[in-house]
Scaffold this motif. Structure first.
Motif, PDB file in Angstrom:
ATOM      1  N   LYS A 227       0.817  -1.213   0.000  1.00  0.00           N
ATOM      2  CA  LYS A 227       0.000   0.000   0.000  1.00  0.00           C
ATOM      3  C   LYS A 227       0.851   1.264   0.000  1.00  0.00           C
ATOM      4  O   LYS A 227       0.553   2.236  -0.709  1.00  0.00           O
ATOM      5  N   ASN A 228       1.940   1.284   0.771  1.00  0.00           N
ATOM      6  CA  ASN A 228       2.793   2.484   0.843  1.00  0.00           C
ATOM      7  C   ASN A 228       3.473   2.775  -0.494  1.00  0.00           C
ATOM      8  O   ASN A 228       3.552   3.926  -0.929  1.00  0.00           O
ATOM      9  N   HIS A 231       0.805   4.098  -2.918  1.00  0.00           N
ATOM     10  CA  HIS A 231       0.432   5.485  -2.631  1.00  0.00           C
ATOM     11  C   HIS A 231       1.519   6.454  -3.089  1.00  0.00           C
ATOM     12  O   HIS A 231       1.220   7.539  -3.621  1.00  0.00           O
ATOM     13  N   ARG A 235       0.684   9.197  -5.947  1.00  0.00           N
ATOM     14  CA  ARG A 235       0.855  10.618  -5.603  1.00  0.00           C
ATOM     15  C   ARG A 235       1.597  11.365  -6.715  1.00  0.00           C
ATOM     16  O   ARG A 235       1.308  12.523  -7.014  1.00  0.00           O
ATOM     17  N   TRP A 269      -4.568   9.701  -1.253  1.00  0.00           N
ATOM     18  CA  TRP A 269      -3.147   9.794  -0.886  1.00  0.00           C
ATOM     19  C   TRP A 269      -2.709  11.241  -0.628  1.00  0.00           C
ATOM     20  O   TRP A 269      -1.530  11.511  -0.441  1.00  0.00           O
TER      21      TRP A 269
END
Length: 516
Positions: A227-228, A231, A235, A269
């Motif tokens: 997920k990180n 994101h 972004r 995000w």
């Protein structure tokens, strides 16, 4: 008396409408009283479209305050195709683990802020007779929905949620990893090697940069993407100025209104400025990528495919933004080709060079097909051929000779046939609403405008034999890119292939063996 009156009515009907008016259905009822050659009463006279290739309605484009472009093409009917195209793909992953775009493709239309699951999204679309899809390529990501026109508001709201508000739950990420592992396993097992060879030829032509980066997520990266990471990527690349909302079969003003209503929102995000955007220009390097693989059991069954070795040789062409793009497209059509068992005929490629010069003369060749891949800053024209592993050297020489012969003068009939085929293919593809949608979206995303079909047809018509010779001469100056898959015992060296493409006749240098 009644019988006599009935006979009179029958005779009158026979005289007026013919024998068809008196025939009966199998159920016992009679046919309608109007013959098929008589216009239906009360129906307006039909107005048929002209065949001049010109679209009656222009493509309308509006740029919103946040940088998002909205493009539409009116096409009357009950259904529309609407979607969001993003300038984001595998070529933009230089600063990330390769495979993020592929990961996002499989994760698309999962749960969002507004919808609790993928099933909920599909049920919402079903109410409007809709379907959804997400596709990624090396330079573009596309989220699209086809549904009834009256559901446009719901469709744009759903698209906005899917693109800007995905939840990316842990269980969804894990399911996506499983789907990717299965697809990678299937890719290496399927009888058709074309997707794998396309991946290899790009890796050879643009070694380690932009469009040469892996289109499919490498197996070692599947567990690294979470997920990180997603994101961080979203972004940088999922911002309004890199997006186009395109629609076909909708009113432009209504689409713009929906865009203002649903796409001017803060993504999940955050709205921090993009800091890690890759602006690299494609650097063509040339080179070779080989994969030794046992192809003897790839397709077993009632009609097994024999063991084959697959070779793809490519040279640098041009970007789709350059004027030479159209001559290269005509050249690709002129080369044509296909499989040795293709159902052919006029318009199916039987008169292309790879059929006439290769498949018709060399019965042992299983396949010979030309491909043209073009991007905003480079392009690649390549020929894929396959044959028995023992005849690989001879097959490579046949391909290199075809590349050299491209530089010769094209015959008038051959050139006209290729141009007509290209225009025919273009116009037939643009009969389909989803194809028009993709054409509108991709052109507006890359150039900010759209060339209409009749403009493209005019450009194709203006291509001359000297244009073909000029672009071929330019192409033959580049280093070759080579992809080889299968039993490569008889594969010539890269230096020999390069020497053949630099020679006048395309022949490989002779090799002398003391022992065979």
């Amino acid at each position: 008396m009644a019988t006599h009156m009935s006979r009179c009515r029958t005779w009158s009907r026979l005289q007026r409408f013919g024998i068809a008016a008196y025939r009966k259905y199998s159920s016992g009822g009679r046919y309608p009283n109007v013959s098929l050659s008589t216009p239906l009463p009360g129906i307006p006279k039909p107005v048929f479209a002209s065949v001049d290739g010109q679209e009656k309605y222009e493509t309308k484009i509006t740029t919103l305050e946040n940088g998002l472009r909205v493009a539409s093409q009116n096409k009357f009917g009950q259904f529309c195709t609407v979607g969001i195209l993003i300038n984001s793909g595998s070529r933009h992953e230089a600063k990330y683990s390769s495979g993020i775009a592929h990961f996002l493709e499989k994760l698309a239309f999962s749960s969002t802020a507004q919808y609790g699951s993928k099933d909920e999204i599909l049920l919402t679309l079903e109410k409007h007779g809709g379907i959804c899809d997400c596709q990624t390529s090396r330079d573009t990501t596309m989220y699209a929905v086809s549904a009834e026109v009256k559901g446009l508001d719901t469709v744009v709201s759903l698209l906005s949620d899917a693109v800007l508000q995905p939840r990316l739950l842990d269980e969804e990420v894990e399911m996506t990893r499983m789907a990717l592992r299965f697809e990678l396993e299937d890719l290496n097992m399927r009888p058709d090697p074309e997707p794998l060879l396309t991946e290899m030829i790009h890796a050879a032509a643009y070694r380690g940069n932009t469009v040469g980066l892996p289109r499919f997520c490498p197996a070692e990266n599947v567990d690294k993407i979470d997920k990180n990471v997603l994101h961080s990527y979203l972004r940088n690349y999922y911002c309004p100025e890199r997006m186009v909302l395109a629609g076909v079969g909708v009113e432009h003003e209504q689409l713009v209104e929906c865009a203002r209503k649903y796409l001017d929102v803060e993504p999940v995000w955050g709205t921090s400025s993009a800091t890690n955007v890759d602006l690299s220009v494609a650097q063509y390097t040339g080179g070779i990528v080989k994969m030794e693989k046992d192809m003897s059991d790839v397709s077993l069954g009632p009609t097994p495919i024999p063991e084959l070795t697959h070779i793809m040789i490519g040279l640098e062409s041009c970007s789709f933004l350059e004027e030479d793009f159209i001559p290269f497209a005509v050249l690709n059509m002129m080369m044509g080709g296909g499989g040795s068992f293709s159902a052919g005929g006029p318009g199916k490629g039987m008169f292309t060079r790879l059929y006439l010069n290769v498949l018709n003369r060399h019965h042992w060749m299983y396949n010979a097909t030309a491909y043209h891949h073009s991007y905003e800053d480079s392009g690649l024209l390549c020929i894929h051929a396959s044959a028995d592993p023992r005849q690989v050297r001879e097959m490579v020489e046949i391909i290199t000779r075809e590349f050299i012969q491209m530089g010769g003068s094209a015959g008038e009939m051959e050139l006209e046939r290729a141009k007509t085929q290209l225009k025919s293919m273009l116009m037939m593809n643009l009969e389909s609403r989803p194809v028009i949608f993709e054409d509108v979206g991709r052109q507006v995303l890359s150039t900010g405008k759209r060339k209409l079909p009749h403009e493209l047809c005019d450009l194709i018509s203006s291509v001359t034999a000297s244009d073909i010779t000029r672009v071929t001469t330019k192409m033959l100056r580049s280093k070759p890119a080579v992809a080889a898959l299968g039993d490569l015992t008889e594969l010539p060296t890269y230096e020999h292939i390069q020497a053949a493409l630099s020679s006048k006749d395309g022949r490989l240098p002779r090799i002398y063996r003391l022992f065979r």
